[in-house]
Design an enzyme around this catalytic site. Sequence first.
Site, PDB file in Angstrom:
ATOM      1  CE  LYS A   1      -4.161   2.036   2.637  1.00  0.00           C
ATOM      2  NZ  LYS A   1      -4.606   2.036   3.516  1.00  0.00           N
TER       3      LYS A   1
ATOM      4  CB  SER B   1      -8.539   3.774   2.907  1.00  0.00           C
ATOM      5  OG  SER B   1      -7.311   3.478   3.389  1.00  0.00           O
TER       6      SER B   1
ATOM      7  CB  SER C   1      -9.115   1.094   5.371  1.00  0.00           C
ATOM      8  OG  SER C   1      -9.129   2.644   5.245  1.00  0.00           O
TER       9      SER C   1
HETATM   10  N1  GLN Z   1     -13.668   5.005   5.388  1.00  0.00           N
HETATM   11  C1  GLN Z   1     -12.556   4.967   6.864  1.00  0.00           C
HETATM   12  C2  GLN Z   1     -12.387   6.526   6.493  1.00  0.00           C
HETATM   13  O1  GLN Z   1     -13.117   7.138   5.634  1.00  0.00           O
HETATM   14  C3  GLN Z   1     -12.112   4.098   7.160  1.00  0.00           C
HETATM   15  C4  GLN Z   1     -10.464   5.255   6.688  1.00  0.00           C
HETATM   16  C5  GLN Z   1      -9.639   4.433   7.033  1.00  0.00           C
HETATM   17  O2  GLN Z   1      -9.543   3.023   7.792  1.00  0.00           O
HETATM   18  N2  GLN Z   1      -8.012   4.510   6.690  1.00  0.00           N
HETATM   19  O3  GLN Z   1     -12.197   7.179   7.584  1.00  0.00           O
END
Ligand code: GLN
Length: 484
Positions: free
Chosen positions: A78, A155, A179
């Site tokens: 990532k 994400s 995410s």
């Molecule tokens: N969807 C969540 C957010 O937008 C989680 C994102 C994440 O876990 N990095 O914050």
Amino acid sequence: MTDLTDLTIVDALSKLREKQISPVELTQAYIQNLSNNHKYNAYITLVADQALQQAYLSEQNYINKKNRPLEGIPLGIKDLFCTKGIRTTACSHILDNFIPQYESTVTQNLLNDGALFLGKLNMDEFAMGGSNETSYYGPVVNPWSKDKPLVAGGSSGGSAAAVAAKMCAAATATDTGGSIREPSAFCGVTGIKPTYGRCSRYGIIAFASSLDQAGPICKNVADCAILLNSMAGYDPKDSTSSKRDVPDFSSFIGQDIKGLKIGIPEEYRPVGLNSEVASCWDKAIQILKYCGAEIVHINLPHTKYALPTYYVIAPAEASSNLARYDGVRYGLREDGNSLDELYINTRTAGFGAEVKRRILIGTYVLSAGYYDAYYLKAQKVRRLIKNDFDNAFQNCDIILTPTSPVEPFAIGDTRMLENPINMYLNDVFTVSVNLAGLPAMSLPIGLSQNGLPLGMQLIGRAFDEGTIFKTAYQLERGANFVRI
Ligand code: GLN
């Protein structure tokens, strides 16, 4: 001959050890596959030559019997993990052409164990998002898409899509509010967010420091165990990393779960829960019962406050963490006539809309006059959410819930893009886990009527990933989900 990219890490390692395949062949097969699949937009940076060079070294290590635990396994990383000498952007314009001078601890651990990196994976900008649509490099396309392109989740959309489409043997990912788990569910693959503190955060670009955790996304449960073995461990460079011993997670694979108590939280089955998600949940319950587990009903009464709590705390921490991107030290610089103007021009051009929204919310909830009403209150509710789990774990060993209330939706879905709250609502089943610092895994259980993957989540006690691994393995066997 079977396609080498079909092999799980467990199978690939045994074939590598028996010299039935070579690291170079395996790496070439993945490079071939990812060059045929640019349409998914999963990778934003490729380092194929470097990967092949490492594969040659791995080959020597097998010949000389110096092979390490992940020798010659090709991974995708990532783009939130700093990789020495390889461009790292967090998929933000503001980090254009940022080349780290150092390696994150998690990726260093993987390299030390003999893994090799194929490239850097697409993600939501600074990991803020649930559909991979906030990336400066455009959305990732879910490999399960049929007539119209669907989101891969976020994400870590690039990580999940790359594993699903066999463009790497496994991928690293991070999880601040879901995410790792949500994209895993959307792409029909398996991902675990370990306990907060299990993996070092050193060298991972920070979003919300009290919530961020790294973890693997893999083809199956056993592969997740192998990868997490390598990623986890105490690191003096991260004061929040845990000194607890890391058990051999693979040793839990195959253990039976007779008599294990599985908690089913009432609050996760609201009236109006998507009926296909609900029946997939029932299927998972039946499988676990069949394996001899006992189902117990539990309550997590503060669940309804989890989303607002998360969406105060995460932006607050983000606004502070992102203050360092000012055009002076890293990446993009947009000049101005004064220092203030340089800051303003750089941040205006460098950050996308969602990141700006989070910085504004975070700055607001931390400002004098609002701090008590929002931030302090959110911290108190966070403790109540944690207490809910502590109480629930008096009566059960592990908790089973859906990962997401929805199946993967279309890229560009206006309901989500025009009102960010609708996007945030998709995190309803995942954010509590981060607020409480607990480990949780998502694994694919079935398909919706549209033929799209649905995932279930197993939540464990702090530092008890072992129970997650043994339960997930039995659930995986029972569900018999067929990867794409
Ligand atoms: N969807 C969540 C957010 O937008 C989680 C994102 C994440 O876990 N990095 O914050």
